[in-house]
Enzyme design. Structure first.
Site, PDB file in Angstrom:
ATOM      1  N   ASP A  91       5.701   9.153  17.126  1.00  0.00           N
ATOM      2  CA  ASP A  91       4.657   9.221  17.908  1.00  0.00           C
ATOM      3  C   ASP A  91       4.142  10.147  18.862  1.00  0.00           C
ATOM      4  O   ASP A  91       5.263  10.106  19.329  1.00  0.00           O
ATOM      5  CB  ASP A  91       4.418   7.889  18.539  1.00  0.00           C
ATOM      6  CG  ASP A  91       3.275   7.500  19.090  1.00  0.00           C
ATOM      7  OD1 ASP A  91       1.874   8.196  18.767  1.00  0.00           O
ATOM      8  OD2 ASP A  91       2.720   6.747  19.794  1.00  0.00           O
ATOM      9  N   ASP A 182      -1.872  11.199  15.141  1.00  0.00           N
ATOM     10  CA  ASP A 182      -0.673  11.237  16.229  1.00  0.00           C
ATOM     11  C   ASP A 182       0.717  10.710  15.763  1.00  0.00           C
ATOM     12  O   ASP A 182       1.595  10.428  16.426  1.00  0.00           O
ATOM     13  CB  ASP A 182      -1.036  11.311  17.586  1.00  0.00           C
ATOM     14  CG  ASP A 182      -1.362  10.194  18.229  1.00  0.00           C
ATOM     15  OD1 ASP A 182      -1.407   8.964  17.416  1.00  0.00           O
ATOM     16  OD2 ASP A 182      -1.444   9.533  18.879  1.00  0.00           O
ATOM     17  N   GLU A 183       0.519   9.489  15.111  1.00  0.00           N
ATOM     18  CA  GLU A 183       1.761   9.224  14.565  1.00  0.00           C
ATOM     19  C   GLU A 183       2.018   8.839  12.616  1.00  0.00           C
ATOM     20  O   GLU A 183       0.876   8.723  11.880  1.00  0.00           O
ATOM     21  CB  GLU A 183       1.546   7.180  14.921  1.00  0.00           C
ATOM     22  CG  GLU A 183       0.211   6.863  14.289  1.00  0.00           C
ATOM     23  CD  GLU A 183       0.457   5.462  15.020  1.00  0.00           C
ATOM     24  OE1 GLU A 183       1.180   5.004  15.060  1.00  0.00           O
ATOM     25  OE2 GLU A 183      -0.768   5.187  14.897  1.00  0.00           O
ATOM     26  N   CYS A 539       0.851 -13.312 -13.317  1.00  0.00           N
ATOM     27  CA  CYS A 539       0.737 -12.327 -14.663  1.00  0.00           C
ATOM     28  C   CYS A 539      -0.346 -13.755 -15.020  1.00  0.00           C
ATOM     29  O   CYS A 539      -0.584 -14.491 -15.027  1.00  0.00           O
ATOM     30  CB  CYS A 539       1.921 -13.016 -15.397  1.00  0.00           C
ATOM     31  SG  CYS A 539       1.621 -12.971 -17.057  1.00  0.00           S
ATOM     32  N   CYS A 542       0.835 -15.862 -18.146  1.00  0.00           N
ATOM     33  CA  CYS A 542       1.654 -17.120 -18.400  1.00  0.00           C
ATOM     34  C   CYS A 542       1.411 -18.069 -16.937  1.00  0.00           C
ATOM     35  O   CYS A 542       2.083 -18.411 -15.803  1.00  0.00           O
ATOM     36  CB  CYS A 542       3.038 -17.001 -18.544  1.00  0.00           C
ATOM     37  SG  CYS A 542       3.462 -15.507 -17.471  1.00  0.00           S
ATOM     38  N   HIS A 557       5.766  -6.435 -18.488  1.00  0.00           N
ATOM     39  CA  HIS A 557       5.773  -8.589 -18.781  1.00  0.00           C
ATOM     40  C   HIS A 557       5.383  -9.118 -19.852  1.00  0.00           C
ATOM     41  O   HIS A 557       4.593 -10.099 -20.290  1.00  0.00           O
ATOM     42  CB  HIS A 557       5.815  -9.041 -17.554  1.00  0.00           C
ATOM     43  CG  HIS A 557       5.934 -10.528 -17.431  1.00  0.00           C
ATOM     44  ND1 HIS A 557       6.507 -11.278 -17.157  1.00  0.00           N
ATOM     45  CD2 HIS A 557       4.941 -11.407 -16.799  1.00  0.00           C
ATOM     46  CE1 HIS A 557       6.660 -12.559 -17.286  1.00  0.00           C
ATOM     47  NE2 HIS A 557       5.185 -12.320 -16.977  1.00  0.00           N
ATOM     48  N   CYS A 561       3.794 -11.579 -22.791  1.00  0.00           N
ATOM     49  CA  CYS A 561       3.320 -12.677 -22.638  1.00  0.00           C
ATOM     50  C   CYS A 561       2.046 -12.686 -24.137  1.00  0.00           C
ATOM     51  O   CYS A 561       2.111 -13.501 -24.193  1.00  0.00           O
ATOM     52  CB  CYS A 561       2.811 -12.747 -21.062  1.00  0.00           C
ATOM     53  SG  CYS A 561       4.091 -13.477 -20.238  1.00  0.00           S
TER      54      CYS A 561
END
Length: 605
Positions: A91, A182-183, A539, A542, A557, A561
């Site tokens: 900062d 600024d950070e 998902c 499932c 995955h 499925c």
């Protein structure tokens, strides 16, 4: 009824006479603001009383229920704790003011602030000792500190220095996140792991009669690792003689040394100082960066006991995300320090929604937030906005020009990372300090990232307000419902993450409230946004929770499925085809086998 209380939570404001400052603020506030502040304070007091009433009427059974739920939730959250990361928050110290003091040496030792008569953007540390701070009207700041020097804003200059800052810090983390000009949030984990030896950097300091260039030589500056080289030149600005001292400084290994090196390089490149916090997560790192301001750093060890001791005594207001309203609601529960959050966790449901409760528990446990930060797997930007405060006016030409400039600047900000935006919000603050917002959305696929299209939509709202004869003192524009640019999207491939995000956006479109909102509604909405936690992705086949998986794993995955789902239907269909005579007994057998198949695929998913 007292006015909105003066907050001294900014660095450099410890030990001030808050009662005296509050009295001066109250005496110099206009009637409009006094009425606005009184209304706001009354509303807050009403909310606190409602919370107290809920607490007092809690039955023993409900208390036991809440206690059990909080213990379970804390246990789940504890599983997310991670002490393997080196998170850093950098900062800049009084950034806007520091830039002006660097360029104008006469401002360095006097109280000064950057902004205007209507509102200040920041103040230097000398002015803060008088109670002058960011967000304060310039005319009230001048009452607190009659000798205050107010310098107009120069965003072009500040933006230029911010680019230098980000270019240096990105060498330590290419994926750093700039919280503002600024950070910066930096994940130093990988860099620190591969840093195996110390490094040296050339250092240049200035001395002599000229004080125009920074950094200056100080009496307590430690010498470099090699003999200094000294030369002189005449300053073209002040015509005085300036000494240039050159040497080298060595920085070792370890995250504290690396952060010290980062801060050194920023000062060498810009002449500006910054402070830093080092911690296991970004929430704690941001708090730590404020501990030793200005021009220093604070390290919180990646150790459970160290984190617990630090968070236990930390005032709640010191945590980013806990503002005046949330602080008041917590105090109504008897919570003033972060450690109290866990002790009195069973009272949190009396003041916060389920998402807000989780957010508060994360703070009390010292965990990184899972919303709007790099601690989240989904670190995509939620919105971009610009706003500006000015003297009350109904000048349509002035406001329309400002609106168009905002639209252009927003598109410039978004151009590198944002593919499209479907939400637009216009925020105005009236001369009586009432805040209004109006939101509008366009169908997904329509692009708001066009200055003329964005401006035409926002201008309609602005013209309606001006037609009612309203005077504005603040104007702001926000783009939201953003879709980021990504290589797989550009190539035409849509991932599961994109699908889930689009479904979420579509749901938000359906629930979007349109029209003008009162200040109370805006305040409540802001609180909800602070408490918002992103939906955990599941998902679509499932229903399995997909938390912690990256895009590739999620796609694999779902493909699996889909394949299983297809096989399941084929098996069931094949069984039905082969069994063409359905007696009651065979029907029962069929149903049993069908359930067996379904259960098998459900478990395997």
């Amino acid at each position: 009824m007292s006015m909105i209380k003066f907050s001294d939570n900014k660095a450099g404001m410890v030990g001030l006479d808050k009662d005296k400052i509050q009295r001066i603020i109250d005496e110099n506030s206009g009637e409009n603001f006094s009425a606005f502040a009184k209304k706001k304070q009354e509303r807050l007091e009403k909310q606190k009383n409602e919370i107290l009433s809920k607490v007092q009427t809690l039955s023993d059974i409900t208390k036991m229920k809440y206690e059990k739920e909080m213990v379970q939730l804390c246990g789940l959250l504890e599983k997310e704790r991670n002490y393997d990361r080196d998170c850093v928050h950098v900062d800049m110290d009084a950034f806007y003011a520091a830039v002006e003091m660097r360029d104008f040496p006469q401002l360095r030792n006097i109280p000064m602030a950057v902004g205007g008569y209507s509102m200040l953007s920041t103040s230097n540390y000398v002015a803060r000792q008088f109670g002058v701070r960011a967000g304060m009207p310039g005319f009230i700041a001048s009452r607190l500190c009659p000798q205050l020097e107010i310098v107009p804003l120069n965003f072009d200059k500040y933006t230029k220095e911010s680019r230098v800052l980000s270019s240096i810090l990105s060498q330590y983390d290419p994926n750093l996140s700039m919280g503002s000009l600024d950070e910066a949030y930096i994940d130093l984990t990988q860099y620190a792991a591969i840093r195996s030896s110390s490094v040296r950097h050339k250092r240049i300091r200035y001395g002599g009669d000229c004080v125009c260039r920074l950094p200056l030589v100080k009496d307590n500056d430690h010498p470099g690792v090699v003999q200094s080289i000294e030369r002189e030149e005449v300053c073209t600005k002040c015509s005085h003689s300036r000494k240039i001292i050159e040497d080298e400084v060595e920085f070792g290994i370890g995250r504290a040394e690396i952060v010290r090196e980062m801060r050194f390089r920023v000062e060498q490149a810009t002449g500006l100082t910054c402070s830093a916090g080092i911690a296991p997560n970004f929430m704690l790192a941001k708090v730590c960066s404020d501990q030793k301001k200005p021009n220093d750093q604070f390290e919180l060890e990646n150790d459970p006991q160290a984190v617990n001791d630090f968070i236990k005594e930390l005032p709640t207001r010191k945590v980013s995300g806990i503002g005046r309203v949330a602080e008041a609601h917590l105090s109504a529960l008897g919570i003033t320090k972060c450690g109290d959050i866990i002790t009195l966790a069973h009272l949190l449901p009396c003041a916060f929604s389920s998402l807000g409760v989780e957010s508060m528990l994360r703070i009390g446990l010292g965990l990184g937030s899972n919303m709007h930060s790099r601690d989240s797997k989904d670190s995509s930007r939620k919105s971009i906005s610009l706003e500006r405060t000015f003297s009350p006016t109904s000048d349509s030409r002035f406001l329309t020009q400002m609106l168009y400039e905002f639209c252009e600047q927003l598109i410039e900000q978004a151009s590198s990372k944002i593919k499209s935006a479907s939400g637009l919000s216009l925020k105005v603050k009236l001369s009586n300090f009432e805040t209004l917002t109006r939101t509008t959305t366009v169908p997904i696929g329509c692009d708001l990232l066009n200055p003329s299209k964005m401006f035409s939509l926002a201008k309609v709202v602005l013209n309606n307000l001006l037609a009612e004869g309203k005077e504005l003192r603040l104007l702001g524009v926000r783009l939201y419902k953003l879709i980021e640019k990504r290589e797989d999207i550009e190539d035409g491939r849509i991932t599961v993450v994109d699908m889930l995000k689009r479904r979420k956006i579509e749901r938000e479109d359906e629930n979007e409230d349109e029209g003008v909102k009162s200040d109370e509604e805006i305040e409540n909405k802001d609180m909800e946004e602070e408490e918002e936690v992103d939906n955990i992705p599941k998902c679509p086949i499932c229903g399995r929770i997909m938390k912690g998986l990256d895009d590739r794993e999620m796609n694999m995955h779902v493909d699996e499925c889909l394949n299983k789902d297809s096989i399941k239907h084929l098996l069931i269909s094949d069984y039905e085809k082969r069994d063409d005579t359905f007696t009651p007994a065979k029907k029962d057998e069929h149903n049993t086998k069908q359930k067996t198949i379904l259960n098998f695929f459900k478990k395997s998913c």
